[in-house]
Design a protein around this motif. Sequence first.
Motif, mmCIF file in Angstrom:
data_model
loop_
_atom_site.group_PDB
_atom_site.id
_atom_site.type_symbol
_atom_site.label_atom_id
_atom_site.label_comp_id
_atom_site.label_asym_id
_atom_site.label_seq_id
_atom_site.Cartn_x
_atom_site.Cartn_y
_atom_site.Cartn_z
ATOM 1 N N PRO A 296 -31.017 28.068 123.412
ATOM 2 C CA PRO A 296 -31.358 29.470 123.664
ATOM 3 C C PRO A 296 -30.738 30.414 122.639
ATOM 4 O O PRO A 296 -29.628 30.178 122.137
ATOM 5 C CB PRO A 296 -30.774 29.717 125.061
ATOM 6 N N VAL A 297 -31.455 31.470 122.334
ATOM 7 C CA VAL A 297 -30.944 32.500 121.422
ATOM 8 C C VAL A 297 -29.772 33.206 122.088
ATOM 9 O O VAL A 297 -29.843 33.586 123.260
ATOM 10 C CB VAL A 297 -32.046 33.514 121.079
ATOM 11 N N GLU A 298 -28.682 33.368 121.353
ATOM 12 C CA GLU A 298 -27.493 34.034 121.890
ATOM 13 C C GLU A 298 -27.463 35.503 121.489
ATOM 14 O O GLU A 298 -28.053 35.917 120.496
ATOM 15 C CB GLU A 298 -26.223 33.361 121.374
ATOM 16 N N GLN A 299 -26.723 36.260 122.287
ATOM 17 C CA GLN A 299 -26.368 37.630 121.946
ATOM 18 C C GLN A 299 -24.859 37.760 122.076
ATOM 19 O O GLN A 299 -24.268 37.144 122.959
ATOM 20 C CB GLN A 299 -27.023 38.625 122.896
ATOM 21 N N PRO A 300 -24.221 38.530 121.209
ATOM 22 C CA PRO A 300 -22.778 38.718 121.374
ATOM 23 C C PRO A 300 -22.482 39.492 122.641
ATOM 24 O O PRO A 300 -23.270 40.337 123.072
ATOM 25 C CB PRO A 300 -22.382 39.517 120.128
ATOM 26 N N THR A 301 -21.365 39.187 123.254
ATOM 27 C CA THR A 301 -20.951 39.894 124.473
ATOM 28 C C THR A 301 -19.642 40.648 124.274
ATOM 29 O O THR A 301 -19.225 41.395 125.150
ATOM 30 C CB THR A 301 -20.786 38.903 125.639
ATOM 31 N N THR A 302 -18.990 40.441 123.148
ATOM 32 C CA THR A 302 -17.716 41.098 122.899
ATOM 33 C C THR A 302 -17.854 42.034 121.711
ATOM 34 O O THR A 302 -18.314 41.635 120.639
ATOM 35 C CB THR A 302 -16.603 40.074 122.602
ATOM 36 N N PHE A 303 -17.457 43.288 121.909
ATOM 37 C CA PHE A 303 -17.556 44.304 120.871
ATOM 38 C C PHE A 303 -16.209 44.988 120.710
ATOM 39 O O PHE A 303 -15.390 44.994 121.635
ATOM 40 C CB PHE A 303 -18.627 45.339 121.223
ATOM 41 N N GLU A 304 -15.983 45.550 119.542
ATOM 42 C CA GLU A 304 -14.712 46.214 119.304
ATOM 43 C C GLU A 304 -14.918 47.625 118.778
ATOM 44 O O GLU A 304 -15.820 47.891 117.981
ATOM 45 C CB GLU A 304 -13.853 45.407 118.321
ATOM 46 N N LEU A 305 -14.079 48.507 119.263
ATOM 47 C CA LEU A 305 -13.999 49.871 118.755
ATOM 48 C C LEU A 305 -12.762 49.942 117.878
ATOM 49 O O LEU A 305 -11.667 49.587 118.312
ATOM 50 C CB LEU A 305 -13.878 50.874 119.905
ATOM 51 N N ALA A 306 -12.936 50.351 116.625
ATOM 52 C CA ALA A 306 -11.812 50.480 115.698
ATOM 53 C C ALA A 306 -11.746 51.917 115.200
ATOM 54 O O ALA A 306 -12.783 52.523 114.906
ATOM 55 C CB ALA A 306 -11.952 49.517 114.534
ATOM 56 N N ILE A 307 -10.537 52.460 115.118
ATOM 57 C CA ILE A 307 -10.337 53.839 114.667
ATOM 58 C C ILE A 307 -9.212 53.865 113.648
ATOM 59 O O ILE A 307 -8.146 53.274 113.863
ATOM 60 C CB ILE A 307 -10.015 54.768 115.850
ATOM 61 N N ASN A 308 -9.446 54.528 112.542
ATOM 62 C CA ASN A 308 -8.471 54.633 111.477
ATOM 63 C C ASN A 308 -7.676 55.930 111.655
ATOM 64 O O ASN A 308 -8.192 57.028 111.432
ATOM 65 C CB ASN A 308 -9.182 54.616 110.119
ATOM 66 N N LEU A 309 -6.431 55.811 112.085
ATOM 67 C CA LEU A 309 -5.605 56.978 112.362
ATOM 68 C C LEU A 309 -5.313 57.781 111.095
ATOM 69 O O LEU A 309 -5.245 59.013 111.126
ATOM 70 C CB LEU A 309 -4.296 56.542 113.011
ATOM 71 N N LYS A 310 -5.150 57.081 109.996
ATOM 72 C CA LYS A 310 -4.859 57.769 108.740
ATOM 73 C C LYS A 310 -6.026 58.659 108.331
ATOM 74 O O LYS A 310 -5.833 59.803 107.897
ATOM 75 C CB LYS A 310 -4.579 56.737 107.640
ATOM 76 N N THR A 311 -7.250 58.155 108.499
ATOM 77 C CA THR A 311 -8.432 58.951 108.169
ATOM 78 C C THR A 311 -8.592 60.117 109.134
ATOM 79 O O THR A 311 -8.945 61.229 108.732
ATOM 80 C CB THR A 311 -9.684 58.061 108.187
ATOM 81 N N ALA A 312 -8.323 59.865 110.421
ATOM 82 C CA ALA A 312 -8.416 60.945 111.401
ATOM 83 C C ALA A 312 -7.490 62.099 111.022
ATOM 84 O O ALA A 312 -7.851 63.273 111.110
ATOM 85 C CB ALA A 312 -8.051 60.418 112.788
ATOM 86 N N LYS A 313 -6.299 61.755 110.578
ATOM 87 C CA LYS A 313 -5.344 62.786 110.166
ATOM 88 C C LYS A 313 -5.821 63.485 108.895
ATOM 89 O O LYS A 313 -5.685 64.704 108.745
ATOM 90 C CB LYS A 313 -3.972 62.160 109.944
#
Length: 329
Positions: A296-313
């Motif tokens: 069967p064709v798979e789909q990912p179930t795990t995702f990540e949110l990444a944030i760059n604090l240096k860029t935010a600043k």
Amino acid sequence: MGNHINRRELIALLGGTAATWPLAARAQQDGRVRRVGVIGPRPENAGVGAGYPAMLDELRKLGFSEGRNLMVEYRSNEQEPRAVFAEAAALVRSNVDVLVAIGSELPMQAALATNSTIPIVFAAINYDPIERGYVKSLRDPGGNVTGMFLRQPELAEKQVELLTQAFPERTRLAVLWDAFSADQFSSAERRAKWLHLEVLSLKLENPPYDFDAVFRSLAQNSPQMLLVLSSQYFVPPRQRIAELTIQYRLPTMNIFKLYVDAGGLMSYGVDIATPFRRAGYYVGKILRGAKPAELPVEQPTTFELAINLKTAKAIGSSCRWPSCCAPTR
């Protein structure tokens, strides 16, 4: 590289969970060297190409190792379509046992155009293999093709939502896209309009793109947020894209963490190694005798949110997530 905060979510994108299969200890040792042809990003590509070690690692777990009983030939999809089709034909003539098509729809089209019998494993990043007719369904692929579908159009909608949650007072959303991300753009635009955002669409043509000119054009419309969709032509210049978003003080959402590693503000998507690892798993199963129609064709179930604090600043953004973004200076 900035500091990152990661958050993983488990999302069932379709009813039920992705199918899993027990791993075999070793491949049968019959002395034969299996040949695998890959059409996708160049292995030396420090961005998406960094996923290939995961593919080879998964093959090793199933008993197939380069230099012993496995030969992998790579052909780049970062060429004109005619050249990609020619590369696929060359792989077929070399009698590969399995073809792997990674990334945009072009590798899949090329693999199918020159072959009707060799099994194909895909990692579909920028297209829907069901909608385009390559497989019948997730559970029942049918035919000689199977793999992993990243469902980037749905992720594009989620990326828009996360931007609006982080910056609820901002209403003008610019979107960078090209022919490879047309499906994603349609989904992102639909979600943005549902959220009452003004969409500033900028479709890029004729790669390689001049991102300095792109951002000068964007600035004329005074966008308040930016969504960078998925394209093989956006990955190599990702550091320059990040520098420009900082220069124009523009909060930006990307699809892979590698953009954040390069200085981008935010990303939400799949770990880049995931589609490569699952491609390796499927190739190993097929080399051991499984039929694509049985997988069967798979789909990912795990995702990540990444944030760059240096860029935010650096951009001085004020966002709804105080633990992630720096306060306005």
